[in-house]
Motif scaffolding. Structure first.
Motif, PDB file in Angstrom:
ATOM      1  N   VAL A   1     -27.520 -21.441 -21.025  1.00  0.00           N
ATOM      2  CA  VAL A   1     -26.424 -20.945 -20.177  1.00  0.00           C
ATOM      3  C   VAL A   1     -25.091 -21.527 -20.639  1.00  0.00           C
ATOM      4  CG1 VAL A   1     -25.469 -21.006 -17.839  1.00  0.00           C
ATOM      5  CG2 VAL A   1     -27.889 -20.486 -18.184  1.00  0.00           C
ATOM      6  N   TRP A   2     -25.086 -22.832 -20.900  1.00  0.00           N
ATOM      7  CA  TRP A   2     -23.859 -23.458 -21.405  1.00  0.00           C
ATOM      8  C   TRP A   2     -23.450 -22.843 -22.745  1.00  0.00           C
ATOM      9  CZ3 TRP A   2     -20.746 -25.992 -18.438  1.00  0.00           C
ATOM     10  CH2 TRP A   2     -21.230 -26.730 -17.355  1.00  0.00           C
ATOM     11  N   GLY A   3     -24.437 -22.609 -23.611  1.00  0.00           N
ATOM     12  CA  GLY A   3     -24.125 -22.008 -24.900  1.00  0.00           C
ATOM     13  C   GLY A   3     -23.506 -20.635 -24.763  1.00  0.00           C
ATOM     14  N   CYS A   4     -24.068 -19.800 -23.898  1.00  0.00           N
ATOM     15  CA  CYS A   4     -23.499 -18.461 -23.666  1.00  0.00           C
ATOM     16  C   CYS A   4     -22.086 -18.555 -23.103  1.00  0.00           C
ATOM     17  CB  CYS A   4     -24.390 -17.680 -22.711  1.00  0.00           C
ATOM     18  SG  CYS A   4     -25.973 -17.189 -23.407  1.00  0.00           S
ATOM     19  N   ALA A   5     -21.856 -19.515 -22.219  1.00  0.00           N
ATOM     20  CA  ALA A   5     -20.526 -19.673 -21.616  1.00  0.00           C
ATOM     21  C   ALA A   5     -19.491 -20.036 -22.679  1.00  0.00           C
ATOM     22  CB  ALA A   5     -20.575 -20.742 -20.530  1.00  0.00           C
TER      23      ALA A   5
END
Length: 200
Positions: free
Chosen positions: A177-181
């Protein structure tokens, strides 16, 4: 009597040998190699001096050369300006998304590449120097990439928690999720740089 005591002793020794042979053989761990304080100090000092030299070198020689190269193509100029910092943020996001699927050795190598890229990206910090004039789109991409990433250090966590917590109160955001953000934020910076460069 003496014979039975000797037999008992032999039996006991035999059992100890069998028990020792039955234990799984665990390989000894190699001692971790740590850097001495002198080596850490040396590399830190070299890194600081390299960074101090890299900032003026970027603005006086590297950036003007890239600007002259990409000047005829406005879109390419914006992307080239965004790439050092914005591209780094996008690469970090992609790395976080695929991190759990990578082999440990590949993960370490990619982390080193990202570390070197990140240190190099710091050289693009906007400073007030009398460097040669740069293409408008390229300069806009540089400024939006660097300053936007500084703002993203606050905006991305706030946005992730604002969108995540209402639906997942008991869980923390995953690495993916952090990576996508971060990847989405980097693309938003590129679009912002393009919009600002095309304004009159």
């Amino acid at each position: 009597m003496a014979k039975s005591a000797a037999q008992k002793r032999r039996r006991k020794q035999r059992r100890q040998v069998q028990a020792r042979n039955a234990r799984p053989c665990t390989p000894r761990r190699q001692p971790r190699q740590t850097w001495s304080a002198g080596k850490v100090t040396l590399w830190t000092t070299l890194g600081v001096f390299a960074f101090i030299g890299l900032v003026p070198a970027f603005w006086y020689w590297i950036a003007p050369a890239i600007s002259d190269l990409v000047d005829p193509v406005p879109v390419l100029a914006v992307i080239a300006g965004w790439l050092p910092v914005g591209g780094f943020v996008a690469a970090v996001g992609f790395f976080l998304v695929i991190r759990d699927e990578l082999l440990p050795r590949t993960r370490v190598r990619l982390a080193w590449v990202l570390g070197v890229w990140g240190v190099s990206a710091l050289a693009t910090m906007p400073i007030d120097v009398n460097s040669p004039p740069l293409d408008h789109g390229y300069h806009t991409g540089l400024q939006v990439g660097f300053l936007g990433t500084l703002a993203g250090a606050v905006l991305v966590p706030v946005g992730v928690y604002a969108l995540w917590k209402p639906f997942n109160r008991r869980e923390e955001p995953t690495t993916a999720v952090w990576g996508c953000a971060f990847a989405v934020f980097a693309v938003a910076l590129l679009l912002l740089a393009a919009a600002l460069s095309w304004l009159p």
